[in-house]
Write an enzyme that holds these catalytic residues in place. Structure first.
Site, PDB file in Angstrom:
ATOM      1  N   LYS A 173       0.977  13.675 -13.989  1.00 58.63           N
ATOM      2  CA  LYS A 173       2.159  12.818 -14.149  1.00 58.63           C
ATOM      3  C   LYS A 173       2.033  11.545 -13.299  1.00 58.63           C
ATOM      4  CE  LYS A 173       4.836  16.290 -12.914  1.00 58.63           C
ATOM      5  NZ  LYS A 173       3.782  17.320 -12.815  1.00 58.63           N
ATOM      6  N   THR A 174       1.656  11.730 -12.033  1.00 55.93           N
ATOM      7  CA  THR A 174       1.523  10.575 -11.132  1.00 55.93           C
ATOM      8  C   THR A 174       0.404   9.661 -11.624  1.00 55.93           C
ATOM      9  OG1 THR A 174       2.154  12.059  -9.352  1.00 55.93           O
ATOM     10  CG2 THR A 174       1.208   9.951  -8.694  1.00 55.93           C
ATOM     11  N   ASP A 178       9.095  10.337  -8.425  1.00 54.75           N
ATOM     12  CA  ASP A 178       8.600  11.699  -8.564  1.00 54.75           C
ATOM     13  C   ASP A 178       9.766  12.650  -8.266  1.00 54.75           C
ATOM     14  OD1 ASP A 178       6.750  13.632  -9.034  1.00 54.75           O
ATOM     15  OD2 ASP A 178       5.632  13.368  -7.171  1.00 54.75           O
ATOM     16  N   THR A 221       9.039  18.573 -12.660  1.00 51.77           N
ATOM     17  CA  THR A 221       8.486  19.867 -13.079  1.00 51.77           C
ATOM     18  C   THR A 221       9.599  20.702 -13.723  1.00 51.77           C
ATOM     19  OG1 THR A 221       8.929  20.577 -10.823  1.00 51.77           O
ATOM     20  CG2 THR A 221       6.653  20.032 -11.349  1.00 51.77           C
ATOM     21  N   ARG A 270      -5.877  19.031 -11.139  1.00 53.70           N
ATOM     22  CA  ARG A 270      -5.876  19.020  -9.672  1.00 53.70           C
ATOM     23  C   ARG A 270      -6.630  20.229  -9.120  1.00 53.70           C
ATOM     24  NH1 ARG A 270      -0.368  18.696  -7.420  1.00 53.70           N
ATOM     25  NH2 ARG A 270      -0.593  16.447  -7.643  1.00 53.70           N
TER      26      ARG A 270
END
Ligand code: ADP
Length: 341
Positions: free
Chosen positions: A74-75, A119, A168, A227
Site C-alpha cells: 500500500k505504501t 496510513d 488494513t 515484505r
C-alpha cells in the site's frame, strides 16, 4: 505432546507488523515506478488510465483508498502514484494526527497536485475525520473559531490535492469517509510467481547470486507477501554470507529457513503457537479473539491483522460467529510438526 512454546527459544519474527530497523534496505527495495510494481494487475491497469487521464487534464487524481493486509504494497503504491503524477508527497498516519490543527497544518501546506498519504486511516479521530470531509470534497478547511454563541466557521481554501488512504481494516472506516474516495482498491495476496519475480529482482538489487530453485523455495515460504519475501531474502543472504560464499543455493536456503523455524507453509513459531493453543487449550475452538490473544501473549490487533489473515487464507483456521476454530488441516500440520521434532 510438546508444550505450547515448542520449547525452542523464540526465533526472529518474519511477519512483524513494523518494518523497524530494516527500513533503510526496505527503501532500496521499494519499487519507484509502476512498471516495477509486480502483480496486482486489477489495480495497475485502472491506475495507469486514471493517472494518464488526470495528467492530460492537468488535474490531481481523485482520492485513492488502498486496503489489504500488512506488507502487500500500500505504501509503495502511494509513493508510486505520486511519482507517476510528478507530485510531491506528504506522509502521515491516522494515530499521528492528534488534533484538528495537526491536519490543518499539513493540508494547508500542500501544493497543487500534491499527494497526502495517510496510513492507518481507520485510526483517525472522529473530529479530524470530519474536517477531512470538506478538505477532500471542496478543497477547503472549515475551522471553528470562538466558543458558544459567538463561534464562527471560517472556510480556508486549499490547493487541490490527492488523498491516498491506506488501511488494513476497511470495515472500521465510516461510510462518509469511504464514499469520498474516487478509487477503492483491494490488494490481494500475491501469486507465487509474482513473489518469485520480486525475490529475483531484489536479489539483483542487493547484488546477490540466487539459484532458481532457491528463489522458488523462498517464494513458497513468504506468505504471499512481498515484505516477508524481502525479509526472508535478507536473512538467507546473511546465512549464505556466513556459512557459504554468499551465493544462495537451494541447500543454503533450506538450512537457513530451518534456522529461522519457518515451516513449509511459511508459518513461524507464533503462527504455530496460535494453532497449538487453539487445539490444546481450547479443544480446537471456538475461542474469541480476545481470549486467544491473551493466551498466546500477543496484542489482539497483531493476531487479527498480522497472523490470522494468512492462516485463514491457508485454510488452517475459520472464523465463526462464536470465535476462531482450527480446521483438520491445522490439526494435521501441527501433528506433523510435532512428530518431526
Ligand atoms: P504496506 O504499506 O501494504 O504494509 P509496503 O508498501 O510497505 O506494504 O510493502 C513492503 C515492501 O514490499 C516494500 O518495501 C517493497 O519492497 C515490497 N513490495 C510491496 N509490493 C510490491 C510489489 N508489488 N512489487 C515489488 N515489491 C513490492
Amino acid at each position: 505432546m510438546l508444550p505450547l512454546s515448542e520449547q525452542a527459544p523464540e526465533p526472529p519474527r518474519m511477519v512483524d507488523p513494523a518494518p523497524g530497523e530494516e527500513q533503510k534496505i526496505e527503501h532500496t527495495l521499494r519499487p519507484k515506478i509502476l512498471a516495477h510494481f509486480v502483480g496486482q494487475a486489477h489495480i495497475k491497469e485502472p491506475l495507469i488510465i486514471s493517472i494518464a487521464a488526470a495528467k492530460k487534464r492537468n488535474e490531481p487524481m481523485e482520492h485513492v483508498l488502498l486496503y489489504g493486509n500488512p506488507g502487500l504494497g500500500k505504501t509503495t503504491l502511494a509513493h508510486i502514484i505520486a511519482h507517476e503524477m510528478d507530485a510531491g508527497v506528504t506522509v502521515t498516519a491516522g494515530p499521528a494526527l492528534e488534533r484538528v490543527g495537526d491536519l490543518a497544518a499539513i493540508v494547508s501546506n500542500l501544493k497543487r497536485g500534491d499527494v497526502l498519504f495517510i496510513d492507518e486511516i481507520h485510526r483517525l479521530h472522529k473530529t479530524i475525520e470530519e474536517v477531512l470531509y470538506a478538505a477532500m470534497e471542496d478543497y477547503a478547511l472549515d475551522i471553528v473559531v470562538g466558543k458558544g454563541p459567538s463561534a464562527r466557521t471560517l472556510r480556508m481554501p486549499l490547493e487541490p490535492f490527492t488523498l491516498i488512504g491506506a488501511t488494513t481494516k476497511l470495515n472500521l472506516l465510516s461510510n462518509p469517509l469511504r464514499d469520498r474516495f474516487g478509487h477503492v482498491y483491494h490488494l490481494n495476496f500475491y501469486e507465487p510467481q509474482d513473489i518469485e519475480t520480486i525475490i529475483r529482482r531484489n536479489a539483483s538489487l542487493l547484488n546477490v547470486m540466487i539459484d532458481d530453485a532457491a528463489a522458488v523455495l523462498i517464494a513458497e515460504r513468504s506468505r504471499k507477501t512481498p515484505r516477508v519475501a524481502n525479509r526472508l531474502l535478507k536473512r538467507i543472504r546473511d546465512y549464505a554470507d556466513v556459512r557459504h560464499d554468499g551465493h544462495i543455493t537451494e541447500q543454503i536456503t533450506n538450512d537457513g529457513l530451518g534456522m529461522l523455524h519457518i515451516d513449509k507453509h511459511g508459518l513461524d513459531a507464533v503462527d504455530r503457537k496460535i494453532l497449538s493453543t487453539i487445539i490444546q487449550k481450547f479443544n480446537g475452538g471456538p475461542v474469541g479473539l480476545n481470549t486467544l490473544a491473551a493466551a498466546v501473549a500477543e496484542e489482539m490487533d497483531t493476531v487479527e491483522t498480522v497472523y490470522e489473515p494468512y492462516l485463514l487464507q491457508l485454510g488452517m483456521i475459520d472464523r465463526t460467529p462464536r470465535g476462531r476454530v482450527v480446521t483438520p488441516r491445522a490439526h494435521e500440520h501441527i501433528k506433523m510438526m510435532h512428530s518431526a521434532v
